[in-house]
Scaffold this motif. Structure first.
Motif, PDB file in Angstrom:
ATOM      1  N   ASN A 645     -25.074 -32.049  24.991  1.00 45.36           N
ATOM      2  CA  ASN A 645     -25.385 -30.800  25.682  1.00 45.36           C
ATOM      3  C   ASN A 645     -25.474 -30.987  27.195  1.00 45.36           C
ATOM      4  OD1 ASN A 645     -25.547 -28.507  24.066  1.00 45.36           O
ATOM      5  ND2 ASN A 645     -27.490 -29.216  23.154  1.00 45.36           N
ATOM      6  N   GLN A 684     -25.094 -28.412  10.346  1.00 37.67           N
ATOM      7  CA  GLN A 684     -26.175 -27.872   9.517  1.00 37.67           C
ATOM      8  C   GLN A 684     -27.102 -26.933  10.265  1.00 37.67           C
ATOM      9  OE1 GLN A 684     -28.421 -30.777   7.253  1.00 37.67           O
ATOM     10  NE2 GLN A 684     -26.625 -32.071   7.008  1.00 37.67           N
ATOM     11  N   THR A 685     -27.358 -27.241  11.526  1.00 42.56           N
ATOM     12  CA  THR A 685     -28.451 -26.515  12.186  1.00 42.56           C
ATOM     13  C   THR A 685     -27.984 -25.452  13.170  1.00 42.56           C
ATOM     14  OG1 THR A 685     -28.693 -28.018  14.063  1.00 42.56           O
ATOM     15  CG2 THR A 685     -29.829 -28.627  12.044  1.00 42.56           C
ATOM     16  N   GLU A 686     -26.733 -25.527  13.635  1.00 37.51           N
ATOM     17  CA  GLU A 686     -26.304 -24.541  14.625  1.00 37.51           C
ATOM     18  C   GLU A 686     -25.180 -23.642  14.118  1.00 37.51           C
ATOM     19  OE1 GLU A 686     -27.776 -23.840  17.306  1.00 37.51           O
ATOM     20  OE2 GLU A 686     -28.989 -25.587  17.821  1.00 37.51           O
ATOM     21  N   ASP A 827     -16.495 -21.790  24.941  1.00 40.27           N
ATOM     22  CA  ASP A 827     -17.659 -22.672  24.962  1.00 40.27           C
ATOM     23  C   ASP A 827     -17.388 -23.885  24.088  1.00 40.27           C
ATOM     24  OD1 ASP A 827     -20.178 -23.470  25.774  1.00 40.27           O
ATOM     25  OD2 ASP A 827     -21.183 -22.535  24.062  1.00 40.27           O
ATOM     26  N   ARG A 832     -21.381 -25.889  29.517  1.00 41.86           N
ATOM     27  CA  ARG A 832     -22.199 -25.237  30.549  1.00 41.86           C
ATOM     28  C   ARG A 832     -22.726 -26.261  31.557  1.00 41.86           C
ATOM     29  NH1 ARG A 832     -24.444 -24.036  34.174  1.00 41.86           N
ATOM     30  NH2 ARG A 832     -25.913 -22.352  34.653  1.00 41.86           N
TER      31      ARG A 832
ATOM     32  N   HIS B  18     -35.042 -39.334  10.151  1.00 43.51           N
ATOM     33  CA  HIS B  18     -34.854 -39.347  11.605  1.00 43.51           C
ATOM     34  C   HIS B  18     -35.532 -38.118  12.200  1.00 43.51           C
ATOM     35  CE1 HIS B  18     -31.076 -42.089  12.058  1.00 43.51           C
ATOM     36  NE2 HIS B  18     -32.135 -42.731  11.660  1.00 43.51           N
ATOM     37  N   VAL B  25     -35.364 -24.417  18.917  1.00 40.78           N
ATOM     38  CA  VAL B  25     -34.751 -24.354  20.247  1.00 40.78           C
ATOM     39  C   VAL B  25     -33.301 -23.950  19.983  1.00 40.78           C
ATOM     40  CG1 VAL B  25     -34.223 -25.603  22.363  1.00 40.78           C
ATOM     41  CG2 VAL B  25     -36.267 -26.191  21.045  1.00 40.78           C
ATOM     42  N   GLU B  26     -33.044 -22.666  19.958  1.00 43.66           N
ATOM     43  CA  GLU B  26     -31.726 -22.179  19.553  1.00 43.66           C
ATOM     44  C   GLU B  26     -30.695 -22.480  20.642  1.00 43.66           C
ATOM     45  OE1 GLU B  26     -31.518 -20.828  16.604  1.00 43.66           O
ATOM     46  OE2 GLU B  26     -33.672 -20.593  16.227  1.00 43.66           O
ATOM     47  N   TYR B  27     -29.488 -22.802  20.200  1.00 41.75           N
ATOM     48  CA  TYR B  27     -28.397 -22.919  21.159  1.00 41.75           C
ATOM     49  C   TYR B  27     -28.146 -21.528  21.739  1.00 41.75           C
ATOM     50  CZ  TYR B  27     -23.918 -24.335  23.140  1.00 41.75           C
ATOM     51  OH  TYR B  27     -22.893 -24.617  24.008  1.00 41.75           O
ATOM     52  N   PRO B  31     -24.019 -19.445  26.784  1.00 38.45           N
ATOM     53  CA  PRO B  31     -24.485 -20.379  27.816  1.00 38.45           C
ATOM     54  C   PRO B  31     -23.965 -20.027  29.207  1.00 38.45           C
ATOM     55  CG  PRO B  31     -23.750 -21.573  25.874  1.00 38.45           C
ATOM     56  CD  PRO B  31     -23.385 -20.136  25.650  1.00 38.45           C
ATOM     57  N   LEU B  34     -26.185 -18.027  31.450  1.00 41.74           N
ATOM     58  CA  LEU B  34     -27.489 -18.543  31.896  1.00 41.74           C
ATOM     59  C   LEU B  34     -27.365 -19.128  33.297  1.00 41.74           C
ATOM     60  CD1 LEU B  34     -28.774 -20.462  28.737  1.00 41.74           C
ATOM     61  CD2 LEU B  34     -29.030 -18.047  29.340  1.00 41.74           C
ATOM     62  N   ASP B  35     -28.437 -18.974  34.079  1.00 35.37           N
ATOM     63  CA  ASP B  35     -28.399 -19.656  35.371  1.00 35.37           C
ATOM     64  C   ASP B  35     -28.776 -21.129  35.146  1.00 35.37           C
ATOM     65  OD1 ASP B  35     -31.167 -19.953  35.304  1.00 35.37           O
ATOM     66  OD2 ASP B  35     -31.532 -18.139  36.500  1.00 35.37           O
ATOM     67  N   ASP B  36     -28.651 -21.916  36.175  1.00 42.42           N
ATOM     68  CA  ASP B  36     -28.827 -23.356  36.020  1.00 42.42           C
ATOM     69  C   ASP B  36     -30.206 -23.710  35.485  1.00 42.42           C
ATOM     70  OD1 ASP B  36     -26.293 -24.115  36.768  1.00 42.42           O
ATOM     71  OD2 ASP B  36     -26.782 -24.170  38.904  1.00 42.42           O
ATOM     72  N   TRP B  39     -30.451 -22.886  31.789  1.00 42.79           N
ATOM     73  CA  TRP B  39     -29.694 -23.862  31.006  1.00 42.79           C
ATOM     74  C   TRP B  39     -30.428 -25.212  30.975  1.00 42.79           C
ATOM     75  CZ3 TRP B  39     -26.421 -24.370  27.302  1.00 42.79           C
ATOM     76  CH2 TRP B  39     -25.763 -25.591  27.098  1.00 42.79           C
ATOM     77  N   TYR B  42     -33.129 -25.259  28.488  1.00 44.15           N
ATOM     78  CA  TYR B  42     -32.643 -25.465  27.116  1.00 44.15           C
ATOM     79  C   TYR B  42     -32.292 -26.939  26.880  1.00 44.15           C
ATOM     80  CZ  TYR B  42     -29.297 -26.056  23.398  1.00 44.15           C
ATOM     81  OH  TYR B  42     -28.646 -26.549  22.309  1.00 44.15           O
ATOM     82  N   VAL B  43     -31.622 -27.545  27.835  1.00 47.77           N
ATOM     83  CA  VAL B  43     -31.118 -28.904  27.600  1.00 47.77           C
ATOM     84  C   VAL B  43     -32.227 -29.945  27.710  1.00 47.77           C
ATOM     85  CG1 VAL B  43     -29.531 -30.698  28.414  1.00 47.77           C
ATOM     86  CG2 VAL B  43     -28.816 -28.308  28.400  1.00 47.77           C
ATOM     87  N   PHE B  44     -33.077 -29.817  28.700  1.00 47.48           N
ATOM     88  CA  PHE B  44     -33.954 -30.934  29.052  1.00 47.48           C
ATOM     89  C   PHE B  44     -35.440 -30.728  28.752  1.00 47.48           C
ATOM     90  CE2 PHE B  44     -30.385 -31.235  32.139  1.00 47.48           C
ATOM     91  CZ  PHE B  44     -29.833 -32.406  31.671  1.00 47.48           C
ATOM     92  N   ARG B  56     -37.856 -30.774  14.096  1.00 45.86           N
ATOM     93  CA  ARG B  56     -36.674 -30.971  13.258  1.00 45.86           C
ATOM     94  C   ARG B  56     -36.727 -32.384  12.677  1.00 45.86           C
ATOM     95  NH1 ARG B  56     -31.566 -29.954  14.930  1.00 45.86           N
ATOM     96  NH2 ARG B  56     -31.565 -31.968  15.975  1.00 45.86           N
ATOM     97  N   TRP B  66     -30.855 -31.726   7.178  1.00 44.46           N
ATOM     98  CA  TRP B  66     -31.844 -31.398   8.196  1.00 44.46           C
ATOM     99  C   TRP B  66     -32.815 -30.374   7.640  1.00 44.46           C
ATOM    100  CZ3 TRP B  66     -32.709 -33.480  12.946  1.00 44.46           C
ATOM    101  CH2 TRP B  66     -31.733 -34.365  13.423  1.00 44.46           C
ATOM    102  N   VAL B  84     -34.005 -25.169   7.639  1.00 48.95           N
ATOM    103  CA  VAL B  84     -33.423 -24.779   8.917  1.00 48.95           C
ATOM    104  C   VAL B  84     -33.097 -23.289   8.854  1.00 48.95           C
ATOM    105  CG1 VAL B  84     -31.375 -25.007  10.364  1.00 48.95           C
ATOM    106  CG2 VAL B  84     -32.437 -27.050   9.374  1.00 48.95           C
TER     107      VAL B  84
END
Lengths: 942, 96
Positions: A645, A684-686, A827, A832, B18, B25-27, B31, B34-36, B39, B42-44, B56, B66, B84
């Motif tokens: 990501n 599976q999750t997305e 995408d 992004r 694992h 935290v939905e994708y 994207p 979204l502004d920086d 985004w 979401y990523v970090f 998860r 999962w 999930v």
């Protein structure tokens, strides 16, 4: 000899020979090394770790802080307590000065693990534990009962009576009842040493005893061990409920010179008498603050010793005192032992007994050869503490005992601070508890940590030579926590983990700080309860079974042809195939030259392979690759890059479209598992709505790149129905064929820039097809090559290895691969992030080539890159680092060393000279583009 | 060695699993819109609470599925497991 007739449970009809410190002794089956030594009158065993003071046996089991031995025969083992080593014939040992010596020969004995699952696990087969196990078994539970001694019964002695009969008779009956129940697993000689989450307990079984059929008692059978027998076994027990009935350990009182051989716990002396028939002294002084030592005093006197009992309390337990007097014991009330004298060998020969007087204490010297100490009992609540059970101070006990209950764990009997037999029986069996003889009411124990005297000679932890003076220093240095005091003084950190010293150290620390012992608390117990050898923990997972080794179908051929192997994850891959007299560099240069000039072949079977199937397979791959995959035509191959990501490259490989709804993708060898995990996560999750399935087929396919200008001739010779011409078999296409009825897939994929064919075949036919290719290639000088040549060939073409030339901070653009990032797709994972301002920073690190200008230095991988200031010297430290060398090789084609590097703004600096520090010098290197061989790509079609 | 209750396989030892970080935290649906900072969040950025936390998990050495779980990061206790995409169980104090 001090063996007393009529006492003990050792088998005196048989004799065992053993050697300690060069002297041969005899003992009996049922002895420990300690009991046999004491029976032979040996009281000095080794010395202390830092002061070199003589040491002797001070306990009768795992609590002994001294009495350490190194076993020499039959197999070297360091630092065992003589009190826990069961005697066997031929044992050779040596007293230790606190430090052991590891074996220098491999251990041939077998160690293993076994799993057990039960409703109730009971730890300890004393009266409380036995009854808890019986109660649970009668209720229908599946039960595991473990106990660390050779026999059940705990601290019961022959005079004890339960349920109207001799206690040992009662114990035998309960053991027999448990043995008949198929749902009960009862293990003696098994120490529960660690208690973890959700009822998980590890227990070490010592599978000692008689070597089957030999009639010889032995511990370490070595090579003579039958194949079906392990020496030690770790039981991994998962219990619904854990009942801790581990008993209690007697605690000494600290006095000056309390570390001499001949100073022993009162309970230990009683145990040596009743279990082993050994009278540990003839002239005995017993120093106590508690009732239990009266039993020891009376028993030793009954066995023939002259005993004086010194009780620090002024109020003596009346009935116990009467029993002692009747047995001939002399009693001193309100007196303490404040010191001892030793003989030339260091053995105790007198106790200094202080009695308070009107004009100060009066000290007298009582001759003795055994000085017993009893300061009360410390519950063995380790397994409760392991699962974060809190221990609380019990002023009546002068010790810490289990506090608030922990779910799934019960502590009963002496481990719970219940010291009378009737109480233990009740906690084990509740209303079904059998009767026991009434015991006199206990006179409250006096909590006394130490007596008056020179604190620098008052030993708190005898194993560590740590004294009261050390605690005084710790407190003086400002330490206020018992955990800190422990680490400062090392008290409680030896082999015995402070079983006899921990509580005392807490008590003395509290006293010095002027605080109640309960406020200060005690140190946390952590596994293991007793030392466990690494061999036992490793079990069968050693040698070849330590970690799986993965080999390809062609492995035997590689071995037969002298391959030098390198480990890639669990795979064994040929690194190079040296000829006689060739060093590794020469071999790799030869292999590289063959690939670029003639033909060469590699075993690429370890490449990760994932079969992607389903009507939405194309859409799914469009999501996870940076480039478009759904547009790939059946029969064609496309290179692809995956990012996270964050837009950083995670893996790369090729994608073959097999059918409308089926793709075969390859990953790096090391990335196979993580790429599959990554794809499964997204699937599976997305994007659970996509119809797509993923299967690892890494092992199913053998893969052999046949590389070089003559590769077409080799392929044509082996696969006669395939037109391998450039026109008929285009670059980045694949086709299926057969070889003697075996399906084979050929692909025009090149990781070297040369004309190349990738031969894929069911791994079961891998070796046969490989041998055909070798045979067909012989006229062309086909050369097998390994991973190093593969690395050189790809680096000459500027192809990165993900994970070597990248490190998780490198984008496709940084690698000069903007072309692999789709601009059409709306995408995909990572897209992004490419638009983040950081990604357009012109000073990002780029993949470039480096050519040392001296044409001779091979730069070390990982070396930093620096540059001179305008004046031709290095800037002052810290010298800015511009990047680092990621790959570096000798090149046959270029006839010079070269490197790949990640360099700040590197693509805009082609032609500049920067420097790489190497072996104290700065090597000038010219920055180049990453593609050093055939930049126009003229060779790929041959 | 904790037991984790895989919704498909039942209780298994933790080494088979694992960890996959914060759940729900939905994708982002788009994207590019979204502004920086959005985004980057979401990523970090992830929560790190003390107490119940929706996470998860993957039964990596088992069914490879999962699932989500609410786990107390202080006691390590698993308070719930759920599929999930399933609704987060109502557990007081759960963050994220």
């Amino acid at each position: 000899m001090t063996r007393i007739d009529g006492y003990g449970r050792v088998d005196r009809t048989r004799t065992l020979d053993f050697v300690v410190d060069g002297t041969t002794y005899t003992g009996h089956p049922g002895d420990t090394l300690a009991s046999a030594l004491l029976a032979n009158g040996v009281t000095v065993l080794g010395g202390s770790v830092t002061l070199g003071r003589p040491r002797g046996i001070g306990g009768a089991w795992v609590e002994d802080p001294a009495g350490l031995v190194q076993i020499e025969e039959p197999f070297p083992e360091p630092m065992l307590q003589a009190a826990t080593v069961e005697l066997y014939d031929g044992l050779v040992a040596r007293g230790l000065n606190g430090q052991g010596r590891l074996a220098t020969v491999p251990d041939t004995a077998r160690y293993d693990h076994r799993h057990a699952h039960c409703d109730t696990l009971v730890v300890g087969a004393g009266p409380a534990g036995l009854l808890a196990a019986r109660t649970a078994a009668r209720r229908g539970d599946r039960v595991v009962l473990v106990d660390d001694r050779p026999e059940a019964g705990g601290s019961l002695v022959p005079a004890d009576r339960i349920d109207g009969r001799a206690a040992h008779r009662f114990v035998a009956d309960v053991v027999a009842e448990l043995a008949e129940n198929p749902e009960v697993l009862h293990l003696q000689r098994t120490t529960a040493f660690g208690h973890y989450d959700d009822g998980f307990v590890l227990a070490l079984e010592r599978r000692t005893g008689e070597a089957r059929g030999t009639g010889v008692g032995a511990d370490h059978l070595g090579a003579a061990a039958p194949a079906d027998r392990s020496r030690r076994r770790v039981h991994r027990i998962r219990a619904g409920r854990v009942v801790v009935a581990a008993g209690a350990i007697e605690r000494p009182v600290v006095f000056a010179d309390n570390d001499r051989p001949g100073v022993m716990l009162a309970s230990a002396a009683r145990e040596y008498l009743h279990r082993y028939g050994v009278l540990t002294g003839r002239e005995v002084v017993v120093f106590t603050t508690d009732d239990a030592a009266y039993l020891a005093a009376a028993d030793l006197a009954g066995a023939g010793a002259r005993v004086t009992l010194v009780d620090a309390r002024t109020a003596l337990p009346a009935e116990r005192a009467r029993e002692c007097t009747a047995a001939g014991v002399t009693l001193r009330a309100g007196a303490t032992v404040v010191g001892s004298d030793g003989d030339a060998a260091g053995r105790v020969r007198a106790a200094h007994v202080a009695t308070p007087g009107a004009d100060g204490p009066r000290t007298e010297v009582l001759a003795c050869d055994l000085l017993l100490v009893s300061g009360g009992w410390t519950p063995t609540a380790h397994l409760f503490s392991h699962v974060r059970g809190r221990l609380v101070y019990d002023a009546g006990l002068g010790a810490f005992r289990p506090g608030a209950a922990v779910e799934g764990t019960e502590v009963i009997g002496a481990a719970n601070g219940t010291l009378d037999l009737a109480g233990c029986l009740y906690e084990g069996a509740g209303g079904d508890a059998p009767s026991s003889a009434p015991e006199p009411a206990r006179t409250p124990a006096l909590v006394l940590w130490r007596t008056a005297g020179d604190s620098s000679r008052q030993f708190v932890d005898i194993a560590r030579d740590a004294t009261v003076a050390d605690i005084e220093r710790a407190v003086g240095a400002g330490l206020r926590s018992v955990e800190h005091v422990k680490r400062y003084t090392t008290i409680g950190t030896a082999h015995d983990q402070g079983k006899t010293s921990g509580t005392i150290a807490s008590g003395i620390t509290a006293e010095l700080l002027g605080r109640p012992a309960g406020d200060l608390g005690t140190t946390t117990f952590r596994p293991p309860y007793t030392p466990v050898s690494f061999a036992a923990l490793a079990g069968r997972e050693r040698g070849d079974l330590f970690d799986p080794v993965r080999t390809t179908a062609v492995h035997p051929w590689h071995v037969a042809h002298g391959a030098v192997f390198t480990d890639v994850g669990q795979w064994k891959r040929p690194r190079h195939f040296p000829r006689a007299g060739e060093d590794p560099d020469a071999a790799v240069l030869r292999e590289c030259a063959a690939a670029r000039r003639d033909v060469a072949i590699m075993d690429g079977s370890t490449l990760g392979k994932i079969d992607v199937q389903g009507p939405d397979a194309g859409e799914f791959l469009d999501l996870v690759y940076t480039n478009l995959m759904s547009s790939l035509k059946i029969g064609r191959v496309r290179y692809g890059v995956m990012c996270g990501n964050d837009g950083m490259v995670t893996d790369d490989g090729t994608v073959l479209r097999i059918a409308e709804d089926r793709f075969l993708l390859t990953t790096t060898t090391g990335g196979a598992a993580s790429v599959l995990d990554h794809l499964e996560d997204w699937r599976q999750t997305e994007v659970g709505h996509l119809k797509v399935n993923l299967t690892s087929v890494t092992e199913h396919w053998a893969v052999f790149p046949v590389v070089g200008p003559r590769s077409r001739e080799v392929i044509s010779a082996v696969f006669r129905d395939v037109d391998a011409s450039a026109e008929a078999f285009e670059f980045m296409t694949w086709r299926d064929t057969e070889l003697d009825g075996v399906p084979v897939r050929l692909a025009r994929i090149s990781f070297s820039g040369e004309l190349a064919f990738e031969v894929n075949v069911d791994a079961r036919y891998g070796l046969a097809v490989w041998e055909r290719l070798i045979a067909a290639g012989r006229p062309y000088g086909i050369t097998p090559y390994g991973t190093e040549t593969m690395h050189v060939l790809r680096a000459e073409k500027g192809y990165p290895i993900i994970g070597q030339d990248t490190d998780g901070t490198v984008s496709p653009h940084d690698l000069g691969m903007s072309w692999v990032v789709s601009k059409k797709k709306a995408d995909f994972v990572g897209k992004r992030s490419f638009a983040r301002p950081l990604n357009s920073d012109p000073l990002r690190k780029h993949l470039v080539g480096l050519l040392p200008t001296d044409r001779s230095t091979r730069l070390p991988e990982g070396a930093q890159i620096v540059e001179f200031a305008a004046d031709g010297t290095l800037p002052p430290p810290p010298v800015p680092m511009l990047g680092h060398v990621t790959s570096s090789y000798l090149s046959a084609e270029l006839a010079r060393p070269f490197a790949l590097a990640l360099l700040k703004g590197g693509r805009d600096r082609i032609g500049d000279v920067v420097h790489v520090p190497h072996q104290g010098a700065l090597v000038p290197v010219e920055i180049t583009g990453p593609v050093l061989v055939d930049p126009e790509g003229a060779r790929r079609d041959g | 060695m904790q037991l984790i209750d895989c919704p498909w396989c039942g209780p298994r030892e933790e080494v088979e699993f694992h960890y996959g970080g914060q759940a729900h935290v939905e994708y982002p649906a788009a994207p590019a819109e979204l502004d920086d900072e959005q985004w980057a969040r979401y990523v970090f950025f992830r929560d790190n609470p003390k107490g119940p936390f929706a996470e998860r998990w993957s039964h990596a050495a088992g069914c490879r599925r999962w699932f989500n779980a609410v786990r107390d990061t202080h006691t390590y206790r698993f308070l719930a497991v759920y599929p999930v995409g399933g609704a987060r169980p109502q557990i007081p104090g759960t963050r994220s």
